[in-house]
Design a protein around this motif. Structure first.
Motif, PDB file in Angstrom:
ATOM      1  N   MET A 172       0.897  -1.313  -0.077  1.00 43.28           N
ATOM      2  CA  MET A 172       0.106  -0.025   0.032  1.00 43.28           C
ATOM      3  C   MET A 172       0.972   1.350  -0.065  1.00 43.28           C
ATOM      4  SD  MET A 172      -2.978   1.263   2.652  1.00 43.28           S
ATOM      5  CE  MET A 172      -1.889   0.987   4.169  1.00 43.28           C
ATOM      6  N   SER A 173       0.889   1.995  -0.898  1.00 45.38           N
ATOM      7  CA  SER A 173       1.310   3.293  -1.147  1.00 45.38           C
ATOM      8  C   SER A 173       1.091   4.249  -0.058  1.00 45.38           C
ATOM      9  CB  SER A 173       1.231   3.736  -2.464  1.00 45.38           C
ATOM     10  OG  SER A 173       2.323   4.914  -2.628  1.00 45.38           O
ATOM     11  N   ARG A 174       2.040   4.890   0.454  1.00 42.07           N
ATOM     12  CA  ARG A 174       1.676   5.922   1.500  1.00 42.07           C
ATOM     13  C   ARG A 174       2.059   7.501   0.872  1.00 42.07           C
ATOM     14  NH1 ARG A 174       4.643   3.479   6.730  1.00 42.07           N
ATOM     15  NH2 ARG A 174       3.464   1.994   7.257  1.00 42.07           N
ATOM     16  N   LEU A 175       2.731   7.517  -0.217  1.00 43.22           N
ATOM     17  CA  LEU A 175       3.175   8.403  -0.806  1.00 43.22           C
ATOM     18  C   LEU A 175       2.590   8.359  -2.553  1.00 43.22           C
ATOM     19  CD1 LEU A 175       4.791  11.337  -0.456  1.00 43.22           C
ATOM     20  CD2 LEU A 175       6.823   9.929  -1.042  1.00 43.22           C
ATOM     21  N   SER A 176       1.760   9.254  -2.578  1.00 49.23           N
ATOM     22  CA  SER A 176       1.360   9.098  -4.296  1.00 49.23           C
ATOM     23  C   SER A 176       2.529   9.565  -5.113  1.00 49.23           C
ATOM     24  CB  SER A 176      -0.005   9.729  -4.403  1.00 49.23           C
ATOM     25  OG  SER A 176       0.352  11.418  -3.973  1.00 49.23           O
ATOM     26  N   PRO A 177       2.486   8.972  -6.170  1.00 51.85           N
ATOM     27  CA  PRO A 177       3.489   9.544  -7.134  1.00 51.85           C
ATOM     28  C   PRO A 177       3.080  11.176  -7.615  1.00 51.85           C
ATOM     29  CG  PRO A 177       2.349   7.553  -8.140  1.00 51.85           C
ATOM     30  CD  PRO A 177       1.626   8.026  -6.662  1.00 51.85           C
ATOM     31  N   ARG A 178       4.305  11.799  -7.617  1.00 53.99           N
ATOM     32  CA  ARG A 178       4.257  13.089  -7.997  1.00 53.99           C
ATOM     33  C   ARG A 178       3.911  13.073  -9.485  1.00 53.99           C
ATOM     34  NH1 ARG A 178       8.898  17.786  -8.140  1.00 53.99           N
ATOM     35  NH2 ARG A 178       7.457  19.250  -9.286  1.00 53.99           N
ATOM     36  N   PRO A 179       2.645  13.968  -9.816  1.00 56.87           N
ATOM     37  CA  PRO A 179       2.402  14.134 -11.253  1.00 56.87           C
ATOM     38  C   PRO A 179       3.486  15.148 -11.974  1.00 56.87           C
ATOM     39  CG  PRO A 179       1.021  15.258  -9.850  1.00 56.87           C
ATOM     40  CD  PRO A 179       1.788  14.492  -9.207  1.00 56.87           C
ATOM     41  N   ARG A 180       3.582  14.867 -13.316  1.00 56.55           N
ATOM     42  CA  ARG A 180       4.371  16.203 -14.090  1.00 56.55           C
ATOM     43  C   ARG A 180       3.419  17.110 -14.300  1.00 56.55           C
ATOM     44  NH1 ARG A 180       7.466  11.999 -18.386  1.00 56.55           N
ATOM     45  NH2 ARG A 180       9.479  12.468 -17.161  1.00 56.55           N
ATOM     46  N   PRO A 181       3.873  18.353 -14.525  1.00 54.05           N
ATOM     47  CA  PRO A 181       5.351  18.656 -15.180  1.00 54.05           C
ATOM     48  C   PRO A 181       6.300  18.744 -13.805  1.00 54.05           C
ATOM     49  CG  PRO A 181       4.071  20.781 -15.095  1.00 54.05           C
ATOM     50  CD  PRO A 181       2.997  19.530 -14.754  1.00 54.05           C
ATOM     51  N   TYR A 182       7.501  18.462 -14.109  1.00 49.94           N
ATOM     52  CA  TYR A 182       8.637  18.553 -13.285  1.00 49.94           C
ATOM     53  C   TYR A 182       9.301  19.811 -13.391  1.00 49.94           C
ATOM     54  CZ  TYR A 182       7.548  13.489 -12.125  1.00 49.94           C
ATOM     55  OH  TYR A 182       6.875  12.372 -11.964  1.00 49.94           O
ATOM     56  N   GLU A 183      10.354  20.054 -12.753  1.00 55.36           N
ATOM     57  CA  GLU A 183      11.337  21.007 -12.811  1.00 55.36           C
ATOM     58  C   GLU A 183      12.159  20.837 -14.033  1.00 55.36           C
ATOM     59  OE1 GLU A 183      10.823  19.615 -10.326  1.00 55.36           O
ATOM     60  OE2 GLU A 183      10.341  21.163  -8.728  1.00 55.36           O
ATOM     61  N   PRO A 184      12.824  21.541 -14.882  1.00 56.80           N
ATOM     62  CA  PRO A 184      13.500  21.260 -16.238  1.00 56.80           C
ATOM     63  C   PRO A 184      14.376  20.052 -15.999  1.00 56.80           C
ATOM     64  CG  PRO A 184      13.226  23.568 -15.990  1.00 56.80           C
ATOM     65  CD  PRO A 184      12.624  23.161 -14.835  1.00 56.80           C
ATOM     66  N   ASP A 185      15.224  20.331 -14.909  1.00 59.79           N
ATOM     67  CA  ASP A 185      16.401  19.437 -14.716  1.00 59.79           C
ATOM     68  C   ASP A 185      15.878  18.074 -14.434  1.00 59.79           C
ATOM     69  OD1 ASP A 185      17.642  21.855 -14.576  1.00 59.79           O
ATOM     70  OD2 ASP A 185      18.688  21.303 -12.661  1.00 59.79           O
ATOM     71  N   LEU A 186      14.694  18.012 -13.490  1.00 59.50           N
ATOM     72  CA  LEU A 186      13.980  16.860 -13.470  1.00 59.50           C
ATOM     73  C   LEU A 186      13.529  16.147 -14.414  1.00 59.50           C
ATOM     74  CD1 LEU A 186      13.760  14.687 -10.825  1.00 59.50           C
ATOM     75  CD2 LEU A 186      11.808  16.221 -10.342  1.00 59.50           C
ATOM     76  N   GLU A 187      12.792  16.969 -15.466  1.00 58.28           N
ATOM     77  CA  GLU A 187      12.007  16.246 -16.543  1.00 58.28           C
ATOM     78  C   GLU A 187      13.234  15.907 -17.507  1.00 58.28           C
ATOM     79  OE1 GLU A 187       9.155  16.045 -17.770  1.00 58.28           O
ATOM     80  OE2 GLU A 187       7.953  17.037 -16.631  1.00 58.28           O
ATOM     81  N   LYS A 188      14.384  16.352 -17.587  1.00 55.06           N
ATOM     82  CA  LYS A 188      15.280  15.937 -18.457  1.00 55.06           C
ATOM     83  C   LYS A 188      15.992  14.500 -17.850  1.00 55.06           C
ATOM     84  CE  LYS A 188      19.807  17.187 -20.700  1.00 55.06           C
ATOM     85  NZ  LYS A 188      20.894  18.075 -20.590  1.00 55.06           N
ATOM     86  N   MET A 189      16.098  14.330 -16.451  1.00 52.00           N
ATOM     87  CA  MET A 189      16.645  13.184 -15.821  1.00 52.00           C
ATOM     88  C   MET A 189      15.619  12.064 -16.308  1.00 52.00           C
ATOM     89  SD  MET A 189      17.402  12.228 -12.261  1.00 52.00           S
ATOM     90  CE  MET A 189      15.739  11.820 -11.906  1.00 52.00           C
ATOM     91  N   MET A 190      14.327  12.446 -15.951  1.00 53.27           N
ATOM     92  CA  MET A 190      13.324  11.287 -16.103  1.00 53.27           C
ATOM     93  C   MET A 190      13.085  10.860 -17.618  1.00 53.27           C
ATOM     94  SD  MET A 190      12.142  10.758 -13.072  1.00 53.27           S
ATOM     95  CE  MET A 190      10.252  10.872 -12.265  1.00 53.27           C
ATOM     96  N   ASP A 191      13.222  11.860 -18.512  1.00 52.65           N
ATOM     97  CA  ASP A 191      13.187  11.431 -19.994  1.00 52.65           C
ATOM     98  C   ASP A 191      14.208  10.638 -20.397  1.00 52.65           C
ATOM     99  OD1 ASP A 191      10.657  12.562 -20.178  1.00 52.65           O
ATOM    100  OD2 ASP A 191      11.462  14.451 -20.847  1.00 52.65           O
ATOM    101  N   GLY A 192      15.402  10.796 -19.628  1.00 54.71           N
ATOM    102  CA  GLY A 192      16.801  10.325 -20.117  1.00 54.71           C
ATOM    103  C   GLY A 192      16.933   8.756 -19.462  1.00 54.71           C
ATOM    104  N   MET A 193      15.974   8.360 -18.619  1.00 54.12           N
ATOM    105  CA  MET A 193      16.060   6.926 -17.923  1.00 54.12           C
ATOM    106  C   MET A 193      15.693   6.049 -18.989  1.00 54.12           C
ATOM    107  SD  MET A 193      15.138   7.624 -13.893  1.00 54.12           S
ATOM    108  CE  MET A 193      14.000   6.336 -14.227  1.00 54.12           C
ATOM    109  N   ARG A 194      16.436   5.419 -19.333  1.00 54.54           N
ATOM    110  CA  ARG A 194      16.002   4.006 -20.089  1.00 54.54           C
ATOM    111  C   ARG A 194      16.722   2.746 -19.535  1.00 54.54           C
ATOM    112  NH1 ARG A 194      13.277   7.389 -21.608  1.00 54.54           N
ATOM    113  NH2 ARG A 194      13.207   8.446 -23.567  1.00 54.54           N
ATOM    114  N   PHE A 195      16.168   1.767 -19.523  1.00 54.99           N
ATOM    115  CA  PHE A 195      16.360   0.454 -18.873  1.00 54.99           C
ATOM    116  C   PHE A 195      15.952  -0.699 -19.771  1.00 54.99           C
ATOM    117  CE2 PHE A 195      16.487   3.206 -15.004  1.00 54.99           C
ATOM    118  CZ  PHE A 195      17.339   2.373 -14.336  1.00 54.99           C
ATOM    119  N   GLU A 196      16.845  -1.613 -19.875  1.00 55.48           N
ATOM    120  CA  GLU A 196      16.448  -2.951 -20.592  1.00 55.48           C
ATOM    121  C   GLU A 196      15.684  -3.784 -19.433  1.00 55.48           C
ATOM    122  OE1 GLU A 196      16.798  -3.919 -23.805  1.00 55.48           O
ATOM    123  OE2 GLU A 196      17.813  -1.929 -24.124  1.00 55.48           O
TER     124      GLU A 196
END
Length: 185
Positions: free
Chosen positions: A1-25
């Protein structure tokens, strides 16, 4: 059970860039990142240290992942353990028996090499006592360089911190991650 809801976008520019750059196999730590996004400065630094441990260290990947999976198991962090199993079991050549041993084995489990047993013992001692005995340290120092020992201890500590956060705020498990209940026996 989640106690902390996901923070919705939009994010700060640095954070947006980091989140968009995350790529995993395989599965992506999206739920973790969205929970940490409530504190952007901490997320950025959390991600930087995690990236250094995962991608810039001197420890062999197999040894690093044994330490991380064992830490996830000992902290009862199904999220952490399951993500690392899903992402690294194959590339690190970990058998189903070895994966099971990260959950249920002990420091003397015969599935591990002598060197790998030292890793399991290190995670267990740090978890149980918050330190490493002099005897274990001497054994570790005979196998790894000082730089690798710093990395090993910091990796175990970092993944304890991650597990505490994941468990405390109830970050939902990611699709595609391994589950404790589905672990090989």
């Amino acid at each position: 059970m989640s106690r902390l809801s996901p923070r919705p976008r939009p994010y700060e520019p640095d954070l947006e860039k980091m989140m968009d750059g995350m790529r995993f196999e395989g599965p992506s730590p999206r739920n973790l990142m969205q929970a940490l996004a409530h504190a952007p400065k901490f997320l950025m630094r959390f991600q930087a240290l995690g990236g250094t441990i995962l991608f810039s260290g001197k420890l062999p990947a197999r040894e690093r992942e044994i330490a991380i999976m064992r830490t996830g198991a000992r902290t009862r962090s199904e999220y952490e353990w399951g993500m690392h199993v899903a992402l690294y079991q194959g590339s690190c050549g970990l058998s189903d028996a070895e994966i099971c041993a990260t959950l249920h084995g002990a420091g003397d489990d015969p599935v591990w090499s002598a060197r790998e047993r030292l890793i399991i013992r290190t995670v267990d001692e740090l978890h149980d006592t918050s330190t490493v005995s002099d005897a274990l340290w001497r054994e570790l120092a005979s196998e790894w360089s000082e730089e690798q020992l710093v990395e090993l201890i910091l990796a175990i500590g970092y993944y304890h911190m991650a597990a505490f956060f994941l468990n405390a705020v109830g970050v939902p498990l990611e699709d595609g991650a391994a589950r404790f209940a589905g672990a090989p026996t």
